[in-house]
Design an enzyme around this catalytic site. Structure first.
Site, mmCIF file in Angstrom:
data_model
loop_
_atom_site.group_PDB
_atom_site.id
_atom_site.type_symbol
_atom_site.label_atom_id
_atom_site.label_comp_id
_atom_site.label_asym_id
_atom_site.label_seq_id
_atom_site.Cartn_x
_atom_site.Cartn_y
_atom_site.Cartn_z
ATOM 1 C CG ASP A 184 -2.010 1.017 1.106
ATOM 2 O OD1 ASP A 184 -2.339 1.394 -0.035
ATOM 3 O OD2 ASP A 184 -2.544 1.442 2.136
ATOM 4 C CD GLU A 268 -6.594 0.425 -2.609
ATOM 5 O OE1 GLU A 268 -7.777 0.652 -2.380
ATOM 6 O OE2 GLU A 268 -5.678 0.750 -1.832
ATOM 7 C CB CYS A 321 -12.435 -4.548 10.717
ATOM 8 S SG CYS A 321 -11.707 -5.713 11.878
ATOM 9 C CB CYS A 324 -14.805 -8.900 12.436
ATOM 10 S SG CYS A 324 -15.063 -7.114 12.554
ATOM 11 C CB CYS A 342 -17.654 -5.380 14.917
ATOM 12 S SG CYS A 342 -18.414 -6.994 14.913
ATOM 13 C CG ASP A 350 -0.844 3.685 6.026
ATOM 14 O OD1 ASP A 350 -1.831 4.136 5.431
ATOM 15 O OD2 ASP A 350 0.045 4.398 6.529
#
Ligand SMILES: [Zn+2]
Length: 402
Positions: A184, A268, A321, A324, A342, A350
């Site tokens: 990234d 990405e 996240c 989860c 959550c 990052d």
């Protein structure tokens, strides 16, 4: 897969005295021939509706050399002149394929260059060219591998000279490492991996960038058309060049390191233009270096037999996240760290993004059997609005070096 690939080695050269004049004449003749061929093709097309081929224009070279007013074309190295005509031909081809704009005339103030396929040699720290009696001092900073196909000699607008050797190098398939990663691009760091590894931006770069800012401010205060403005503009251009070179070197080190140490690299698929619209990011990221980081990773993966995968840029990698899958919709660019509401995991912005990209990338690769099959699988695997696409095979194009 091909067993070789093209690699370019670029070095700085330091011509002196008569060598500078010789190169200036060579650049001038190449420019003349290029513009001549372009004009001839345009005129012929306008007058007769016919397109000239490379051979039609190349036939004109001996004619031009025999004419008194253009006889000086015979004093320089001949091959770059043919290459210039071939260049016109290539430009037309690419234009008709819709790959670039209509070829334009070259002018004296542009970056100058010529291509030479043979007749040159490097001995120690000197580069010898045909028709030039002395060797040009060259700074060879690393070993040239493979078979040299041709050289490219250029002069930048700031007056520095470079030579680049394009070589055919055997493909080197590296042994597996058992590690996958995703990369990234951060705001503060040059690159962040999914295991938390950070590649920092280099310090000298920051100092130079500060200097550049200062110089640019000075430049804006100079009177237009004045001598001191011209001088100042030259200083600014030279700083730009130094920054560009430093940044490129650093990027090459980072991308080689990443590719050598991992089997799969996921990134990405950022559209640079979109990113730069965001002023906060534009400040710290150079559009060029971001795009280059991704292209370098792609072609180096191809060189070394690694897997490369791009994850669609609409995938919300920062907000999700990685533990989860909960999304934090109100995450802003200023939030460097956040806690998942959550599962309560603390995330570094990052690293979390990088982990999501890696997982998404591996998902794409695991579905990679047939292309049509893949699309179906992706549709099932990802929620609506988070489409992902497999990356086409890395392009087999000439790439600048490692
Ligand atoms: Zn969570």
């Amino acid at each position: 897969m091909k067993s070789t690939h093209l690699k370019a080695y670029k070095f700085r050269i330091y011509p002196e005295g008569e060598q500078i004049n010789f190169l200036a004449r060579q650049f001038g003749c190449v420019r003349f021939v290029y513009n001549y061929a372009l004009e001839l093709r345009q005129k012929t097309y306008e007058e007769t509706g016919k397109s000239l081929s490379y051979y039609d224009t190349a036939k004109m070279l001996p004619v031009l050399k025999s004419r008194q007013e253009t006889g000086w074309l015979g004093e320089v190295i001949a091959q770059p002149l043919q290459m210039a005509m071939q260049n016109v031909d290539d430009s037309y081809r690419r234009f008709f394929k819709g790959q670039n704009r209509y070829p334009r005339f070259r002018c004296r103030s542009d970056r100058q260059c010529f291509k030479l396929p043979q007749g040159f040699r490097v001995e120690g720290d000197h580069l010898w060219l045909p028709k030039l009696k002395t060797g040009i001092r060259i700074k060879i900073s690393r070993q040239i591998k493979g078979k040299i196909l041709y050289l490219h000699l250029s002069r930048t607008t700031t007056g520095n000279y470079y030579v680049s050797f394009t070589c055919e190098v055997p493909r080197e398939i590296l042994a597996g490492t058992g590690k996958d990663t995703s990369v990234d691009v951060g705001i503060k760091d040059a690159a962040i991996l999914s295991d938390g590894t950070r590649y920092e931006n280099i310090k000298p770069l920051k100092t130079l960038e500060k200097k550049l800012k200062h110089r640019q401010r000075q430049l804006s205060k100079k009177q237009k058309g004045s001598k001191s403005r011209k001088r100042q503009r030259h200083i600014v251009a030279r700083l730009h060049e130094r920054i560009k070179n430093l940044r490129e070197d650093h990027l090459h080190k980072i991308t080689t390191d990443i590719v050598k140490n991992h089997d799969t690299v996921a990134v990405e698929d950022l559209t640079v233009k979109n990113m730069l619209k965001n002023h906060c990011l534009a400040k710290s990221l150079s559009d060029a270096s971001l795009g280059k980081l991704l292209t370098q990773l792609e072609y180096k993966c191809d060189w070394y037999g690694r897997k490369f995968v791009k994850v669609d840029r609409f995938f919300p990698s920062s907000k999700t996240c990685h533990v989860c899958g909960e999304k934090k919709e109100d995450l802003t660019l200023a939030d460097r760290a956040w806690a998942c509401s959550c599962c309560h995991t603390m995330h570094d912005r990052d690293v979390n993004a990088a982990r999501n990209i890696l997982r998404e990338g591996l998902k794409i690769l695991s579905g990679c059997g047939a292309q049509s099959d893949t699309k179906q699988k992706q549709a099932e695997a990802s929620p609506p609005g988070e489409s992902v696409k497999p990356e086409a095979k890395a392009k087999q194009k000439e790439k600048p070096d490692a």
